[in-house]
Scaffold this motif. Structure first.
Motif, PDB file in Angstrom:
ATOM      1  N   PHE A 523       0.837  -1.210   0.000  1.00 14.68           N
ATOM      2  CA  PHE A 523       0.000   0.000   0.000  1.00 14.68           C
ATOM      3  C   PHE A 523       0.868   1.256   0.000  1.00 14.68           C
ATOM      4  N   LYS A 524       2.010   1.192   0.696  1.00 15.74           N
ATOM      5  CA  LYS A 524       2.900   2.348   0.690  1.00 15.74           C
ATOM      6  C   LYS A 524       3.398   2.640  -0.719  1.00 15.74           C
ATOM      7  N   ARG A 525       3.758   1.570  -1.449  1.00 24.18           N
ATOM      8  CA  ARG A 525       4.227   1.771  -2.817  1.00 24.18           C
ATOM      9  C   ARG A 525       3.107   2.289  -3.702  1.00 24.18           C
ATOM     10  N   LEU A 526       1.883   1.786  -3.506  1.00 19.81           N
ATOM     11  CA  LEU A 526       0.756   2.260  -4.314  1.00 19.81           C
ATOM     12  C   LEU A 526       0.460   3.734  -4.032  1.00 19.81           C
ATOM     13  N   PRO A 531      -1.868   6.309  -6.505  1.00 18.04           N
ATOM     14  CA  PRO A 531      -2.661   6.607  -5.302  1.00 18.04           C
ATOM     15  C   PRO A 531      -4.134   6.320  -5.449  1.00 18.04           C
ATOM     16  N   LYS A 532      -4.736   6.562  -6.630  1.00 22.34           N
ATOM     17  CA  LYS A 532      -6.170   6.299  -6.806  1.00 22.34           C
ATOM     18  C   LYS A 532      -6.487   4.819  -6.601  1.00 22.34           C
ATOM     19  N   ALA A 533      -5.691   3.952  -7.230  1.00 21.93           N
ATOM     20  CA  ALA A 533      -5.901   2.506  -7.072  1.00 21.93           C
ATOM     21  C   ALA A 533      -5.664   2.095  -5.633  1.00 21.93           C
ATOM     22  N   GLY A 534      -4.634   2.681  -4.998  1.00 19.14           N
ATOM     23  CA  GLY A 534      -4.345   2.330  -3.612  1.00 19.14           C
ATOM     24  C   GLY A 534      -5.492   2.676  -2.683  1.00 19.14           C
ATOM     25  N   ASN A 539     -10.022   0.976   0.646  1.00 25.06           N
ATOM     26  CA  ASN A 539     -11.427   1.088   1.051  1.00 25.06           C
ATOM     27  C   ASN A 539     -12.138  -0.254   0.926  1.00 25.06           C
ATOM     28  N   ARG A 540     -11.868  -0.954  -0.190  1.00 22.71           N
ATOM     29  CA  ARG A 540     -12.499  -2.255  -0.386  1.00 22.71           C
ATOM     30  C   ARG A 540     -12.049  -3.240   0.674  1.00 22.71           C
TER      31      ARG A 540
END
Length: 598
Positions: A523-526, A531-534, A539-540
């Motif tokens: 998640f840190k890399r995303l 950022p949008k995909a992360g 959230n999911r």
């Protein structure tokens, strides 16, 4: 009931069936007699190679089962040993002499039977020519080709006329068979099939054709009813003494059965062994033929599914009608036919069984954006080994396709071994495709409880957003974690599914706890690269973890594992659908409205 149904089929399909005691055979040679009977020649090429099989001459010719060393002849169409007096090929002087003597005997018997017919129809020109050729010493005998072998089939023509197609020949042959197969005491009685008083058979005159019923132990002709030993019969009585069947019913029933076994639309051969034939009382039912032949047509499936609704559409009610369906599954044990299953149900009932079958296994496919239904052979094949590109040949467990078809026709659960088989292959192959997921959904919707009764689980065809089942939710969580890894790390040698899916579907609590902890780095890399995909995946994941209102089991039962896999599959295809919809909206927004030309 079985023989009665076959006789009903014979009555309705008389034009499709061969003449009584006739069977389809390949003719290799033709004995063509001149119309005056004074000469003849043998025409043909003999047996053709496999590449030219389509050119073979196939005719409906006299046939009846015969056995023993002194076998009797068929009328007119028989082997070259009978018709042309060609001895069998043997080695050794004594064997050759014995073969020559036997060919002379057989030819004499064939000649006697042929003349018996010709004498009874003195006004038939073809019979006169045949009688002249066989009895006139001045007639020129046909030269037998050197290539002709004793087992080759030879038919007889007089000019352009095939003799075996004449009505008088067919009638004479039927009488001859009745004499051979009738009760030796000329017994008459009440036939169990048609309920009339008539001459009774001592044995069924016609067997099931060789090769019509596949078997692992070698192909033979098979008898539907055979009692030739005292130990097999009631009170030690052999043959058909305790099963009175008249000549007409016995012949018509076997002609119908052989016709159905030879039909591409009304028979189904199983890879391991056995065959299924089916027919309906009133005739052709297009929808039913398609379903029985594993043709998954959307319109046919929709009508079948509609038939199980509380209020089906008028078209669905019209499609099923009030017809009766008959299904007969046969096996072969040496020379005896084994009746493995007999289905006798109204067509509406069968249509409803098919409707439930499709309603309980259909799955939404995110790639195509519509529900997909699987043919039975594909679901059976999915229990075999996947080699990376396709399911490996001959890896499907024995008997599954027949068991699945039996369950579909009867509305029964699948065999108990199916769930362990498909779970084992998912774990070993790390592949979850439509056939395997459809099979799991079907098992979940009609499983057996320990007491033998069915308990229904409402496994849906697409993602159930409202489900609070922790096992199903765990499968969804695993897919989200897999997506997080895939988007964060590029050029992966092995995905999360490759490494951890097997342990996750068996022990999800330990596996998902560890994978969730590992996802923090992803998640840190995303957050840096995408950022949008992360944010969307976080959230999911948070939403799904919040649904786990009770702890996951430490270990899952096989049925729980099926729900876990189905949750994973549903989440994946929901994501595919969302991606396709997003791409479509993006293209529409980019194109924008088209301005009119000035």
């Amino acid at each position: 009931m079985l023989l009665q149904a076959l006789n009903e089929f014979a009555t309705r399909s008389a034009e499709q069936l061969p003449a009584e005691y006739y069977r389809e055979k390949t003719v290799h040679w033709v004995l063509r007699i001149a119309e005056d009977g004074k000469s003849a020649e043998v025409q043909g090429e003999g047996p053709l190679p496999p590449k030219r099989r389509a050119e073979a001459l196939i005719e409906q010719v006299p046939h009846v089962q015969r056995s023993g060393t002194k076998v009797p002849p068929y009328l007119l169409v028989d082997t070259a040993e009978f018709v042309l007096q060609v001895p069998k090929s043997t080695t050794g002087e004594a064997e050759r002499e014995k073969a020559t003597v036997e060919s002379e005997r057989r030819h004499a018997a064939w000649r006697q039977l042929a003349l018996a017919w010709a004498t009874q129809v003195p006004d038939e020109p073809a019979a006169v020519a045949l009688r002249t050729y066989l009895t006139d010493p001045t007639a020129t005998r046909a030269v037998v080709p050197e290539r002709a072998e004793a087992k080759d089939i030879v038919a007889v023509r007089v000019g352009p006329q095939w003799l075996h197609t004449l009505a008088s020949v067919q009638e004479h042959w039927a009488r001859e068979v009745r004499l051979r197969k009738g009760d030796r005491t000329d017994r008459s009685g009440l036939c169990l099939v048609c309920g009339t008083h008539a001459p009774l058979l001592s044995t069924i005159p016609e067997p099931i054709k060789k090769g019509a019923v596949p078997t692992a132990g070698g192909s033979n002709e098979g008898q539907l009813i055979s009692i030739n030993a005292a130990a097999q019969g009631r009170q030690g009585i052999t043959q058909l003494a305790n099963t009175p069947i008249c000549h007409t019913c016995g012949g018509r029933a076997m002609a119908s059965l052989n016709h159905l076994l030879a039909s591409d639309r009304h028979s189904r051969r199983f890879r391991d062994h056995g065959a299924l034939v089916w027919w309906t009382l009133q005739g052709t039912n297009t929808d039913l033929d398609a379903l029985m032949n594993d043709e998954v047509d959307a319109g046919v499936v929709a009508r079948a599914v509609d038939s199980i609704q509380d209020r089906p559409t008028p078209y669905a009610a019209q499609a099923v009608g009030t017809d009766l369906f008959y299904g007969l599954t046969l096996g072969l044990n040496n020379a005896r036919i084994v009746v493995r299953d007999w289905v006798d149900v109204p067509v509406p009932t069968l249509q409803a069984n098919w409707g439930r079958w499709f309603a309980e296994h259909g799955l939404f496919d995110g790639w195509t954006g519509r529900t997909q239904w699987m043919p039975i052979w594909r679901m059976a094949q999915s229990c075999g080994r996947f080699d990376g590109e396709r399911y490996a040949k001959d890896s499907t467990p024995r008997g599954l396709d027949h068991s699945f078809l039996h369950a579909a026709l009867r509305g029964l659960p699948l065999p108990a071994r199916t769930l362990p088989l498909v779970l084992q292959r998912i774990q070993a192959d790390r592949r979850i495709d439509l056939p395997r997921a459809a099979l799991l959904r079907l098992i979940l919707n009609r499983p057996f409880d320990r007491d033998g009764t069915a308990s229904v689980t409402n496994a849906t065809e697409k993602l159930d957003e409202n489900s609070t089942d922790p096992v199903y939710t765990a499968g969804r969580i695993f897919y989200v974690l897999e997506e997080v890894q895939r988007l964060a790390l590029h050029n992966l040698n092995a995905s999360l599914r490759d490494k951890h899916f097997r342990t996750a579907m068996i022990a999800p609590l330990t596996t998902l706890t560890q994978l969730s902890a590992n996802s923090v780095a992803h998640f840190k890399r995303l957050s840096r690269d995408n950022p949008k995909a992360g944010i969307a995946l976080m959230n999911r994941l948070t939403e799904l973890q919040a649904r786990l209102d009770r702890p996951l089991p430490q270990h899952l039962t096989p049925l729980d594992q099926a729900r876990f896999v189905l949750g994973y599959f549903h989440q994946r295809h929901a994501a595919l659908e969302a991606a396709a919809e997003h791409k479509k909206n993006k293209v529409t927004a980019t194109d924008g409205p088209t301005e009119p030309a000035s």
